[in-house]
Design a protein around this motif. Structure first.
Motif, PDB file in Angstrom:
ATOM      1  N   GLU B 231       0.837  -1.199   0.000  1.00 22.57           N
ATOM      2  CA  GLU B 231       0.000   0.000   0.000  1.00 22.57           C
ATOM      3  C   GLU B 231       0.875   1.254   0.000  1.00 22.57           C
ATOM      4  O   GLU B 231       0.590   2.222  -0.715  1.00 22.57           O
ATOM      5  CB  GLU B 231      -0.914  -0.004   1.233  1.00 22.57           C
ATOM      6  N   GLY B 232       1.956   1.218   0.788  1.00 24.06           N
ATOM      7  CA  GLY B 232       2.844   2.372   0.918  1.00 24.06           C
ATOM      8  C   GLY B 232       3.467   2.797  -0.413  1.00 24.06           C
ATOM      9  O   GLY B 232       3.609   3.990  -0.690  1.00 24.06           O
ATOM     10  N   VAL B 233       3.813   1.814  -1.227  1.00 23.01           N
ATOM     11  CA  VAL B 233       4.448   2.139  -2.513  1.00 23.01           C
ATOM     12  C   VAL B 233       3.434   2.793  -3.469  1.00 23.01           C
ATOM     13  O   VAL B 233       3.799   3.586  -4.327  1.00 23.01           O
ATOM     14  CB  VAL B 233       5.053   0.856  -3.155  1.00 23.01           C
ATOM     15  N   LEU B 234       2.157   2.467  -3.312  1.00 27.49           N
ATOM     16  CA  LEU B 234       1.136   2.973  -4.238  1.00 27.49           C
ATOM     17  C   LEU B 234       0.529   4.306  -3.832  1.00 27.49           C
ATOM     18  O   LEU B 234       0.217   5.134  -4.686  1.00 27.49           O
ATOM     19  CB  LEU B 234       0.002   1.955  -4.360  1.00 27.49           C
ATOM     20  N   ARG B 235       0.343   4.485  -2.529  1.00 21.24           N
ATOM     21  CA  ARG B 235      -0.432   5.630  -2.042  1.00 21.24           C
ATOM     22  C   ARG B 235       0.179   6.950  -2.533  1.00 21.24           C
ATOM     23  O   ARG B 235       1.379   7.163  -2.418  1.00 21.24           O
ATOM     24  CB  ARG B 235      -0.509   5.595  -0.513  1.00 21.24           C
ATOM     25  N   GLY B 236      -0.662   7.776  -3.132  1.00 23.03           N
ATOM     26  CA  GLY B 236      -0.202   9.091  -3.589  1.00 23.03           C
ATOM     27  C   GLY B 236       0.389   9.091  -4.994  1.00 23.03           C
ATOM     28  O   GLY B 236       0.746  10.136  -5.520  1.00 23.03           O
ATOM     29  N   HIS B 237       0.526   7.908  -5.581  1.00 21.67           N
ATOM     30  CA  HIS B 237       1.156   7.826  -6.902  1.00 21.67           C
ATOM     31  C   HIS B 237       0.167   7.391  -7.969  1.00 21.67           C
ATOM     32  O   HIS B 237      -0.840   6.756  -7.684  1.00 21.67           O
ATOM     33  CB  HIS B 237       2.321   6.838  -6.863  1.00 21.67           C
ATOM     34  N   SER B 238       0.529   7.689  -9.200  1.00 25.61           N
ATOM     35  CA  SER B 238      -0.273   7.228 -10.314  1.00 25.61           C
ATOM     36  C   SER B 238      -0.078   5.711 -10.440  1.00 25.61           C
ATOM     37  O   SER B 238       1.062   5.239 -10.434  1.00 25.61           O
ATOM     38  CB  SER B 238       0.207   7.958 -11.578  1.00 25.61           C
ATOM     39  N   PRO B 239      -1.170   4.944 -10.522  1.00 24.75           N
ATOM     40  CA  PRO B 239      -1.030   3.480 -10.508  1.00 24.75           C
ATOM     41  C   PRO B 239      -0.643   2.915 -11.877  1.00 24.75           C
ATOM     42  O   PRO B 239      -1.411   2.188 -12.505  1.00 24.75           O
ATOM     43  CB  PRO B 239      -2.413   3.010 -10.076  1.00 24.75           C
ATOM     44  N   THR B 240       0.535   3.222 -12.331  1.00 27.69           N
ATOM     45  CA  THR B 240       1.007   2.683 -13.604  1.00 27.69           C
ATOM     46  C   THR B 240       1.309   1.199 -13.416  1.00 27.69           C
ATOM     47  O   THR B 240       1.487   0.723 -12.289  1.00 27.69           O
ATOM     48  CB  THR B 240       2.312   3.372 -14.021  1.00 27.69           C
TER      49      THR B 240
END
Ligand code: FAD
Ligand code: FES
Ligand code: FES
Lengths: 160, 290
Positions: B231-240
């Motif tokens: 979850e930490g790697v994804l949160r706040g980022h564009s889900p490419t």
């Protein structure tokens, strides 16, 4: 413990031990041996019956849990000496070989057609996922269910 | 395969059930759908003196919408969830998970509450409830409490439920806008239980970046868990695709991975990443992301 069950249309009362499994109640207390015991571990589906209209494995239900319920077994399907369309289907389409799985298959199929009168072949296979057959390879069982679906409510069949 | 003798009790109300459970303490067991407990009793791995069958407690069977939450009574069966039109729209992860459980007959009898209380480390529901950030209600004669799913599972077959508590309800958020959910499972071919099961819930913001994300994983460790590192790697980022794959690689981080006849720890770790990636990809796609 005293239980009342509406079995294939008529109410009956029996004294049973709480630990008696429903499948033994059906076979040994009620004398209806059409419901088979295959694995006794909730795997094979041979013991499938309808409990208040839902297919369940009767080896994993206590008879006392069914107190007050309606049960249909394979013996309850034919009426007035006429086979149920599913029974006809298994006959016409060679849906059985040894026949051990057949009562459970038919009861599971009965619920399937109740929920989905015109299943695709894939949906028939999914609806019977809880029932194992060692003989037929399932092909003819699927055809038997298609036969029954057509018989119960005719329509042009949908191929999957 | 006959269970040991026991006394059977069939309360009609929750109050009556709570009283019986409190009275019998360790000698009593709750019976819901019976599709985990009865197999254990037949093998005599469990031999309760008193069985309290809550199957007739009608007040525990419901699915309802409550503002932006969905609440489900503990006795609701897997099939009722699978076939609920309300849930298909408002919390599609639940019907999607239900469909993966056992077979038709098992889904007709087994209950959501029974599965969560049983806490089988390979059961499907825990992954979904964790991903949704759900809560579980426990009630006893002395009151009720809501337990976050993350605190509910303690270890294999153990939860924070006390001996006198009945699990009465499950509460999860309804699907907001720009959100997607998915459950994918690698099933043990004979038992159907999860070797790895991954549930994901993703909510995107206006710019298409990940605003909220929940990932629940079952089958991998002694208890189901929320994959915080993913979850930490994804949160706040564009889900490419690249970011999802990077995130999913952390699926088994920080847990002791199970090894058994079907899958070594190394293989399970690999599967956890693959299935987590697939769940996330589906969830993002359903959320309207790319
Ligand atoms: C053949 C087969 C295949 C299966 N496949 C799967 C699968 O693929 N995935 C999966 O997730 N599950 C699977 N299951 C398990 C199934 O989902 C069970 O129904 C479920 O785990 C338990 O629910 P139950 O209502 O039957 O609970 P029960 O068996 O009645 O109870 C289980 C335990 O929980 C306790 N309990 C029950 N309800 C409550 C409550 N409300 N409050 C407190 N304690 C409670 C009981 O005391 C008992 O200890 C399978 C089961 C079988 C028999
Ligand atoms: S005898 Fe009940 S499922 Fe096999
Ligand atoms: S016909 Fe023999 S098991 Fe099915």
């Amino acid at each position: 413990m005293r239980i009342r069950i509406k079995l294939n249309g008529s109410w009956r009362e029996d004294d049973v031990e709480p630990r008696l499994l429903l499948v033994y109640y059906l076979r040994e207390v009620a004398g209806l041996t059409g419901t088979h015991i295959g694995c006794e571990t909730t795997t094979c589906g041979a013991c499938t019956i309808l409990l208040n209209g839902e297919a369940v494995k009767s080896c994993t239900v206590l008879a006392v849990q069914a107190d007050g319920a309606e049960i249909t077994t394979i013996e309850g399907l034919a009426s007035d000496g006429k086979l149920h369309p599913l029974q006809q289907g298994f006959w016409e389409e060679h849906g059985l070989q040894c026949g051990f799985c057949t009562p459970g298959m038919i009861m599971a199929a009965c619920q399937l057609l109740g929920r989905n009168p015109h299943p695709t072949r894939e949906e028939i296979r999914q609806g019977l996922e809880g029932n194992i057959c060692r003989c037929t390879g399932y092909q003819h069982i699927v055809k038997a269910v298609e036969f029954a679906a057509q018989k119960i409510s005719p329509q042009s069949t949908v191929e999957s | 395969m006959i269970p040991e003798s026991f006394e059977y009790h069939a309360p009609q109300t929750l109050a009556e059930a709570s009283r019986l459970i409190a009275q019998f303490g360790q000698e009593g067991k709750i019976l819901a759908g019976g599709h985990s407990l009865l197999p254990l009793m037949k093998l005599r791995l469990a031999s309760p003196r008193h069985l309290v069958d809550i199957g007739r407690v009608a007040e525990l069977k419901y699915i309802r919408e409550d503002a932006d939450k969905i609440q489900i009574g503990a006795l609701t069966t897997h099939y009722q969830i699978e076939s609920s039109e309300l849930l298909k729209q408002k919390c599609p992860l639940l019907p999607e998970t239900a469909r993966e459980i056992g077979d038709v007959q098992v889904r007709n009898k087994g209950t959501l509450g029974g599965s969560l209380a049983h806490a089988d480390p390979a059961a499907d529901w825990p992954a979904a409830i964790l991903a949704l950030g759900g809560e579980v209600e426990a009630r006893s004669e002395s009151g009720s409490r809501w337990i976050p799913a993350q605190e509910f599972f303690v270890e294999m077959l153990t939860t924070t439920l006390q001996a006198d508590e009945i699990l009465t309800a499950i509460r999860v958020p309804a699907l907001p806008a720009h959100a997607g959910e998915a459950y994918v499972k690698f099933a043990q071919p004979a038992s159907g239980f999860a070797i790895v099961g991954a549930a994901a819930r993703v909510v995107l913001d206006d710019a298409g970046a990940v605003a909220e994300v929940g990932v629940g994983i079952t089958g991998v460790a002694a208890k189901p868990y929320r994959a915080a590192a993913v979850e930490g790697v994804l949160r706040g980022h564009s889900p490419t695709a690249k970011r999802i794959a990077e995130a999913a690689a952390h699926a088994a981080e920080g847990v002791e991975v199970n090894a058994d006849l079907y899958a070594s720890a190394e293989y399970r770790t690999h599967l956890a990443a693959v299935y987590t990636r697939r769940a996330l990809e589906k969830a993002v796609e359903r959320a309207g992301g790319k």
